[in-house]
Enzyme design. Structure first.
Site, short mmCIF file in Angstrom:
data_model
loop_
_atom_site.label_atom_id
_atom_site.label_comp_id
_atom_site.label_asym_id
_atom_site.label_seq_id
_atom_site.Cartn_x
_atom_site.Cartn_y
_atom_site.Cartn_z
N HIS A 180 -10.95 -47.85 -29.63
CA HIS A 180 -11.49 -48.94 -30.44
C HIS A 180 -10.41 -49.45 -31.39
O HIS A 180 -9.78 -48.66 -32.11
CB HIS A 180 -12.67 -48.46 -31.29
CG HIS A 180 -13.89 -48.09 -30.51
ND1 HIS A 180 -14.94 -48.95 -30.31
CD2 HIS A 180 -14.22 -46.93 -29.88
CE1 HIS A 180 -15.88 -48.34 -29.60
NE2 HIS A 180 -15.46 -47.11 -29.33
N GLY A 238 -19.56 -38.45 -30.66
CA GLY A 238 -20.18 -39.76 -30.54
C GLY A 238 -19.86 -40.51 -29.26
O GLY A 238 -20.26 -41.67 -29.11
N GLN A 239 -19.14 -39.88 -28.33
CA GLN A 239 -18.81 -40.59 -27.09
C GLN A 239 -20.07 -40.78 -26.26
O GLN A 239 -20.80 -39.82 -25.98
CB GLN A 239 -17.77 -39.81 -26.28
CG GLN A 239 -17.27 -40.57 -25.06
CD GLN A 239 -16.13 -39.84 -24.34
OE1 GLN A 239 -15.81 -38.70 -24.66
NE2 GLN A 239 -15.51 -40.51 -23.38
N SER A 240 -20.33 -42.01 -25.86
CA SER A 240 -21.52 -42.32 -25.05
C SER A 240 -21.15 -42.86 -23.68
O SER A 240 -21.95 -42.78 -22.75
CB SER A 240 -22.42 -43.31 -25.78
OG SER A 240 -21.72 -44.51 -26.08
N VAL A 241 -19.96 -43.43 -23.54
CA VAL A 241 -19.45 -43.86 -22.23
C VAL A 241 -18.27 -42.95 -21.91
O VAL A 241 -17.27 -42.94 -22.63
CB VAL A 241 -19.00 -45.33 -22.25
CG1 VAL A 241 -18.41 -45.72 -20.90
CG2 VAL A 241 -20.17 -46.25 -22.60
N HIS A 280 -11.91 -44.83 -24.03
CA HIS A 280 -11.76 -46.17 -24.60
C HIS A 280 -11.34 -46.06 -26.07
O HIS A 280 -11.91 -45.30 -26.84
CB HIS A 280 -13.04 -47.00 -24.46
CG HIS A 280 -14.30 -46.33 -24.91
ND1 HIS A 280 -14.88 -45.28 -24.22
CD2 HIS A 280 -15.11 -46.56 -25.98
CE1 HIS A 280 -15.99 -44.90 -24.84
NE2 HIS A 280 -16.14 -45.66 -25.92
#
Length: 287
Positions: free
Chosen positions: A261, A252-255, A259
């Site tokens: 959460h 699910g990593q999009s950037v 990072h």
């Protein structure tokens, strides 16, 4: 029997009779603006003298002036504090200073450059251990000589942008509210929060995978995680938390800049929270 080597940094405070050299520089160059905080003010000579001169200034020192400051400050000075602290305490000071700084404010850190030895040493008078070390910060240097160095800090998202930089975290939006920062990482409220207080913690170095971080970067993020959790507790009073990091597109990593959460959870925010983070694969959430 050898005395346990526990740092007593308050013993390094000096009873001054004149304004410190870094503060004199800031005065000379008209860099003391608005509401001012002298963080780690020791006995408070600079604070008291600047107040006498009409500046709106508050002094804070963990040992000598322990009333923790409230609100945000336009200017924060932190003179000769970091040199007498061990790494974890240095990080805490930097997180406190950056948390107390107004989004458009400026902080100034001065560090000694005349140290000949590093580590613990026994105080000649009090027979207690103090600690000292050289400190270098990744911020612009205003003054550097054989005596001291003065750094200027502005929030990570207020720094000049690099031409061609496309990573949204390397060129963090100026609208983002920064919670705190160290030399290594920064925490800020998510621009698209899934719950009140949803926070992201990122390393400043551009790296895609959590597993490619250095040990120091991972440790710095975990230290910041504890600090940010405390700030969210104070502001939002959640009932629980989810902590997560997406690694690679399949997860699910999009950037593709690491990072972490920190997602506050509240009673009733979903019908049945059982399974928590297992919900990333919905069919496996309940067991």
């Amino acid at each position: 029997m050898e005395i346990e080597k526990v740092n007593h940094p308050y013993l390094t405070a000096i009873k001054r009779t004149d304004i410190s050299v870094p503060t004199r520089y800031l005065l000379k160059h008209d860099l003391l603006k608005g509401r001012i905080l002298d963080y780690g003010c020791g006995f408070g000579f600079d604070t008291d003298e600047l107040k006498r001169q009409g500046y709106d200034i508050t002094g804070y020192d963990y040992y000598y002036r322990p009333d923790y400051p409230e609100g945000k400050f336009d200017t924060i000075i932190c003179n000769y504090v970091l040199n007498v602290l061990e790494p974890y305490a240095q990080a805490e000071v930097m997180m406190n200073v950056t948390n107390l700084l107004h989004p458009k404010g400026t902080a100034f850190f001065s560090v000694r450059r005349d140290l000949q030895e590093e580590g613990f040493r026994l105080h000649a008078i009090y027979k207690q251990y103090t600690y000292q070390c050289n400190v270098r910060l990744p911020f612009p240097s205003l003054v550097c000589n054989s005596s001291y160095e003065l750094y200027q800090y502005n929030h990570f998202n207020k720094l000049p942008r690099k031409d061609g930089e496309k990573c949204p975290f390397c060129r963090l939006s100026r609208r983002v509210e920064v919670i705190c920062e160290t030399a290594t990482c920064v925490a800020f409220y998510d621009g698209y929060p899934v719950s009140p207080g949803h926070t992201l913690i990122i390393p400043k170095r551009h790296v895609a995978s959590y597993f490619d971080l250095t040990n120091h970067e991972r440790e710095a993020m975990n230290v910041m995680l504890q600090y940010v959790k405390q700030k969210i507790d104070e502001r939002f009073h959640p009932d629980g938390y989810n902590i997560g990091i997406n690694v690679n597109e399949a997860a699910g990593q999009s950037v593709f800049h690491v990072h972490m959460h920190l997602i506050p959870r509240y009673k009733g925010d979903v019908r049945n929270p059982k399974g928590g983070i297992r919900g990333v694969i919905p069919d496996k959430q309940k067991y």
